[in-house]
Enzyme design. Structure first.
Site, mmCIF file in Angstrom:
data_model
loop_
_atom_site.group_PDB
_atom_site.id
_atom_site.type_symbol
_atom_site.label_atom_id
_atom_site.label_comp_id
_atom_site.label_asym_id
_atom_site.label_seq_id
_atom_site.Cartn_x
_atom_site.Cartn_y
_atom_site.Cartn_z
ATOM 1 N N GLU A 280 0.780 -1.233 0.000
ATOM 2 C CA GLU A 280 0.000 0.000 0.000
ATOM 3 C C GLU A 280 0.815 1.288 0.000
ATOM 4 O O GLU A 280 0.509 2.204 0.751
ATOM 5 C CB GLU A 280 -0.923 -0.036 1.222
ATOM 6 C CG GLU A 280 -0.198 0.029 2.597
ATOM 7 C CD GLU A 280 0.265 -1.303 3.147
ATOM 8 O OE1 GLU A 280 0.426 -2.256 2.382
ATOM 9 O OE2 GLU A 280 0.505 -1.378 4.371
ATOM 10 N N HIS A 304 -8.403 -3.633 -0.426
ATOM 11 C CA HIS A 304 -7.538 -3.775 0.742
ATOM 12 C C HIS A 304 -6.459 -2.687 0.744
ATOM 13 O O HIS A 304 -6.288 -1.974 1.741
ATOM 14 C CB HIS A 304 -6.903 -5.169 0.749
ATOM 15 C CG HIS A 304 -5.996 -5.413 1.900
ATOM 16 N ND1 HIS A 304 -6.399 -6.040 3.061
ATOM 17 C CD2 HIS A 304 -4.692 -5.103 2.093
ATOM 18 C CE1 HIS A 304 -5.389 -6.098 3.903
ATOM 19 N NE2 HIS A 304 -4.328 -5.537 3.342
ATOM 20 N N GLU A 305 -5.771 -2.539 -0.367
ATOM 21 C CA GLU A 305 -4.660 -1.572 -0.393
ATOM 22 C C GLU A 305 -5.171 -0.130 -0.301
ATOM 23 O O GLU A 305 -4.543 0.714 0.351
ATOM 24 C CB GLU A 305 -3.786 -1.778 -1.630
ATOM 25 C CG GLU A 305 -3.212 -3.203 -1.807
ATOM 26 C CD GLU A 305 -2.589 -3.812 -0.563
ATOM 27 O OE1 GLU A 305 -2.116 -3.082 0.310
ATOM 28 O OE2 GLU A 305 -2.593 -5.060 -0.455
ATOM 29 N N HIS A 308 -5.814 0.838 3.288
ATOM 30 C CA HIS A 308 -4.621 1.197 4.058
ATOM 31 C C HIS A 308 -4.364 2.704 4.040
ATOM 32 O O HIS A 308 -3.623 3.210 4.887
ATOM 33 C CB HIS A 308 -3.386 0.482 3.502
ATOM 34 C CG HIS A 308 -3.164 -0.890 4.071
ATOM 35 N ND1 HIS A 308 -3.052 -1.127 5.423
ATOM 36 C CD2 HIS A 308 -3.007 -2.092 3.477
ATOM 37 C CE1 HIS A 308 -2.834 -2.424 5.617
ATOM 38 N NE2 HIS A 308 -2.804 -3.035 4.456
ATOM 39 N N GLU A 327 -3.320 -4.089 9.707
ATOM 40 C CA GLU A 327 -3.919 -5.131 8.863
ATOM 41 C C GLU A 327 -5.298 -5.568 9.340
ATOM 42 O O GLU A 327 -6.161 -5.876 8.519
ATOM 43 C CB GLU A 327 -2.973 -6.338 8.758
ATOM 44 C CG GLU A 327 -1.631 -6.036 8.099
ATOM 45 C CD GLU A 327 -1.729 -5.513 6.668
ATOM 46 O OE1 GLU A 327 -2.784 -5.640 6.026
ATOM 47 O OE2 GLU A 327 -0.719 -4.935 6.197
ATOM 48 N N ASP A 385 9.360 -10.208 10.708
ATOM 49 C CA ASP A 385 8.974 -11.117 9.621
ATOM 50 C C ASP A 385 8.600 -12.502 10.155
ATOM 51 O O ASP A 385 7.799 -13.209 9.550
ATOM 52 C CB ASP A 385 10.129 -11.290 8.617
ATOM 53 C CG ASP A 385 10.068 -10.237 7.518
ATOM 54 O OD1 ASP A 385 8.994 -9.661 7.298
ATOM 55 O OD2 ASP A 385 11.116 -10.007 6.878
ATOM 56 N N TYR A 393 -4.407 -10.040 10.577
ATOM 57 C CA TYR A 393 -5.484 -9.744 9.623
ATOM 58 C C TYR A 393 -6.825 -10.266 10.141
ATOM 59 O O TYR A 393 -7.793 -9.529 10.272
ATOM 60 C CB TYR A 393 -5.211 -10.413 8.268
ATOM 61 C CG TYR A 393 -4.031 -9.896 7.492
ATOM 62 C CD1 TYR A 393 -2.732 -10.210 7.873
ATOM 63 C CD2 TYR A 393 -4.208 -9.117 6.358
ATOM 64 C CE1 TYR A 393 -1.645 -9.764 7.152
ATOM 65 C CE2 TYR A 393 -3.118 -8.658 5.621
ATOM 66 C CZ TYR A 393 -1.836 -8.985 6.021
ATOM 67 O OH TYR A 393 -0.759 -8.541 5.305
HETATM 68 N N1 BES Z 1 1.100 -4.320 3.806
HETATM 69 C C1 BES Z 1 0.731 -5.622 3.393
HETATM 70 C C2 BES Z 1 1.912 -6.433 2.927
HETATM 71 C C3 BES Z 1 3.021 -6.543 3.950
HETATM 72 C C4 BES Z 1 2.765 -6.756 5.292
HETATM 73 C C5 BES Z 1 4.328 -6.460 3.535
HETATM 74 C C6 BES Z 1 3.826 -6.860 6.202
HETATM 75 C C7 BES Z 1 5.372 -6.577 4.451
HETATM 76 C C8 BES Z 1 5.119 -6.778 5.783
HETATM 77 C C9 BES Z 1 -0.348 -5.597 2.297
HETATM 78 O O1 BES Z 1 -1.314 -4.628 2.495
HETATM 79 C C10 BES Z 1 -1.073 -6.908 2.311
HETATM 80 O O2 BES Z 1 -1.692 -7.203 3.297
HETATM 81 N N2 BES Z 1 -0.989 -7.666 1.216
HETATM 82 C C11 BES Z 1 -1.651 -8.947 1.078
HETATM 83 C C12 BES Z 1 -2.836 -8.856 0.160
HETATM 84 C C13 BES Z 1 -4.100 -8.472 0.825
HETATM 85 C C14 BES Z 1 -5.235 -8.462 -0.178
HETATM 86 C C15 BES Z 1 -4.476 -9.312 2.009
HETATM 87 C C16 BES Z 1 -0.682 -9.929 0.428
HETATM 88 O O3 BES Z 1 0.303 -9.506 -0.123
HETATM 89 O O4 BES Z 1 -0.968 -11.112 0.492
HETATM 90 ZN ZN ZN Z 2 -2.556 -5.104 4.159
#
Ligand code: BES
Ligand code: ZN
Length: 640
Positions: A280, A304-305, A308, A327, A385, A393
């Site tokens: 995002e 979703h994005e 954010h 999230e 991580d 989420y």
């Molecule tokens: N911000 C996140 C991705 C993220 C989280 C990157 C933590 C690094 C560390 C992004 O908004 C996200 O949640 N992406 C999801 C897709 C979403 C539709 C649930 C993904 O990449 O799976």
């Molecule tokens: Zn997200």
């Protein structure tokens, strides 16, 4: 408590503005240049400013225009190396001071992926993109790498390829000739950007490659602009996929919350190796090309994005422990938008879809139960991580749904949400800040009755509870899931029939299902014991899920095929699964997205670790450095 993921002294002195000046070197895979930090003194007599760095080479530092003394501490795993810069004595609270650091990134920067031309869509030019969340901004720029400290930023970037940043383009104009009319891949062009809204470090982003732009149609009388960036060969399909929904999604979200503040909302479709589904970045969401399916079935990622923009980018969690505020809120609100645009059944359906990854994540952490919590107490230097999963989420979204329900429904909850947004936009907050505001709001707007409801909630279970279940069993509208469940049950019931072709399944079983209903069917089927090999094969060919280019479907099919690691089915499919991730010869990662490649690598490892390790070794160089690190743990090459 200070953020345990940074070594910087951001509580004593913080960056208010950052100016980046970079040159991209595609031959040596290095970004070089300088950063100027405009710092505000917060504590009397602060003697030094400490920045986070990871794998950066620092050549020169000036403080207030004078050559400055600095030292770099020993490298700590995860945290990187703290850069200590001496400040003039006698600084007073409220004073400002400028620090300029000349530096370059390393070839193996954890924030950057340099793709050679073979790994792009067009296969003509190399490509660079960054991923700074959660704590990789320090591998891109010396910075106080904490979500607690937000800053504005501007940037001047020189590159042989068009440059995109998570900010507003100042020059050359977006609607002018590509690469300012110069030759892509040959001529250097200077790109300048500005981000006037304070952001946390993880939202700094850069991409540079042979990309072009198409703007989406103007939406009603909106002031903001939306559009999509992609390589030329992908632009038309990306435009078709997103042009209709993106402006509508954005307009729906702002009507429910507060006006969209960032001026521009563009999408960038990345090459296949990209590691997240969506990211995002302000003004510029990064997307995996796996969501460009040609039938708009996965566009919800964009809701979703977009969401954010308020939860995460606007209201930011102040340290890793409170990541769920980003999230969980985003997932909750994304589903509110689904209800407004489609129906209550749609909204609930997405909770049902989310229940499986939540359960999988909770299981994954059965020996590290602290990561089953919504609010995680990180140790100093612990890697965020390692805690990344569906828990923030889905547990987060369910907590908010639960609150909405006990407080009287969406109509009562929406005004609260608006107030939450208005109160905290622009700030970084903790779970405690969020909860105090919730009590305060309902104290003001609902009186004793609502406060009593809030007092009755088992907060400890929701925020710090462990285990495989939500603290409260949640009921959802099952109407959209019913047919999927029934079909799964039918397949399960047919497992003992030897002659699969004699079973009366036809491709018509799923006509009328949308992609998510097929997903729920496959996921439900996966909850039953391993199906026999012949059944799995028949399932794959009949519903075309074994060869589909929709990764969401194929991934679920493979989960069914590999469910029992000792089964004939798992043995028959394991090589194919490994190939699906890394590409036929491992030269092009098909599925660099962590959501797909990590569970697949784990599943392959359970069947045959050798196959997983061999596949990984062939392709490791091509994975993003973060993904590489995580897969090494998943396949047992390094410790969890
Ligand atoms: N911000 C996140 C991705 C993220 C989280 C990157 C933590 C690094 C560390 C992004 O908004 C996200 O949640 N992406 C999801 C897709 C979403 C539709 C649930 C993904 O990449 O799976
Ligand atoms: Zn997200």
């Amino acid at each position: 408590m200070p953020d345990p993921t940074t070594q910087s002294n951001y509580l004593q002195i913080t960056s208010e503005h950052i100016a980046l000046n970079w040159r991209l070197d595609f031959d040596f895979h290095i970004i070089s240049g300088y950063v100027i930090h405009h710092l505000l003194v917060k504590e009397e007599h602060v003697e030094e400013v400490i920045f986070d760095t990871s794998d950066l080479t620092i050549s020169d530092i000036e403080v207030a225009g004078q050559c400055a003394q600095f030292s770099i501490a020993a490298v700590r795993e995860v945290m990187g190396a703290a850069l200590h810069v001496k400040l003039p004595t006698g600084l007073k609270v409220g004073e400002r001071i400028i620090v300029k650091i000349s530096y370059k990134t390393s070839k193996s920067s954890g924030a950057l992926q340099w793709l050679s031309k073979e790994h792009t869509h067009g296969k003509d030019f190399p490509y660079l993109y960054s991923q700074c969340q959660p704590i990789y901004a320090r591998a891109l720029v010396p910075i106080q790498d904490t979500t607690a400290a937000k800053f504005k930023y501007s940037a001047t970037v020189v590159s042989k390829f068009p440059v995109l940043l998570s900010a507003l383009r100042i020059s050359p104009p977006v609607d002018g000739p590509a690469h300012d009319g110069k030759i892509v891949g040959e001529d250097f062009v200077t790109y300048t950007y500005d981000q006037p809204i304070p952001i946390p470090p993880y939202l700094i982003a850069i991409a540079s490659g042979n990309v072009c732009y198409r703007t989406f149609p103007q939406y009603q009388d909106k002031q903001w602009k939306t559009g999509v960036w992609a390589e030329p060969g992908q632009l038309e399909s990306a435009y078709w996929e997103f042009s209709e929904d993106t402006p509508r999604f954005l307009a729906t979200a702002e009507a429910l919350l507060t006006p969209y503040e960032y001026g521009v909302y563009d999408l960038l479709v990345l090459p296949p190796a990209s590691l997240y589904g969506g990211m995002e970045h302000p003004c510029l969401t990064f997307l995996t090309p796996t969501v460009v399916t040609g039938d708009r079935t996965l566009v919800d990622v964009v809701i979703h994005e977009i969401t954010h923009s308020w939860f995460g980018n606007g209201i930011t969690h102040s340290e890793a422990s409170h990541f769920w505020l980003n999230e969980g809120w985003t997932t909750y609100f994304e589903r509110v938008v689904q209800e407004v645009l489609y129906s209550r059944a749609h909204r609930d359906f997405h909770y049902i879809i989310g229940a499986k990854p939540l359960h999988d994540s909770l299981m994954h952490y059965k020996d590290r139960t602290k990561y089953q919590r919504l609010v995680i107490d990180f140790d100093y230097g612990e890697d965020p991580d390692d805690a990344y999963s569906s828990v923030p989420y889905e547990k987060g979204a369910n907590l908010l749904l639960y609150l909405e329900r006990v407080l009287g429904g969406l109509d009562i909850f929406l005004p609260y949400m608006k107030d939450y947004a208005k109160t905290f936009l622009g700030k970084s907050i903790t779970t405690h800040d969020w909860k105090s505001h919730l009590f305060d709001y309902y104290g003001r707007n609902g009186g004793e009755e609502k406060v009593k409801v809030l007092d009755g909630i088992d907060w400890n279970a929701w925020l710090y509870g462990e285990g495989l279940k939500l603290p409260v069993q949640m009921d959802y509208d099952l109407s959209m899931a019913k047919e999927s469940y029934n079909l799964a049950k039918k397949w399960n019931g047919a497992r003992s029939t030897d002659d699969v072709t004699a079973l009366n399944f036809t491709e018509k079983d799923i006509t009328g299902f949308d992609a998510y209903q097929i997903i729920v069917f496959l996921e439900h089927l996966q909850t039953f014991p391993q199906l026999p090999l012949q059944h799995v094969k028949r399932l794959g060919s009949l519903y075309r899920v074994a060869k589909t280019s929709n990764a969401e479907l194929r991934f679920r099919f493979y989960e069914i095929a590999l469910k029992d690691p000792a089964s004939p089915s798992a043995k028959a499919f394991v090589t194919e699964v490994a190939k699906w991730i890394i590409g036929d010869d491992g030269t092009c990662i098909i599925k660099g997205r962590m959501k797909f490649c990590r569970p697949m690598f784990r599943a392959v490892t359970r069947v045959n670790q050798g196959i997983a390790v061999d596949a990984f070794k062939i392709a490791q160089e091509r994975f993003h450095p973060i993904v590489r690190k995580m897969i090494e743990k998943d396949i047992g090459l390094t410790k969890q």
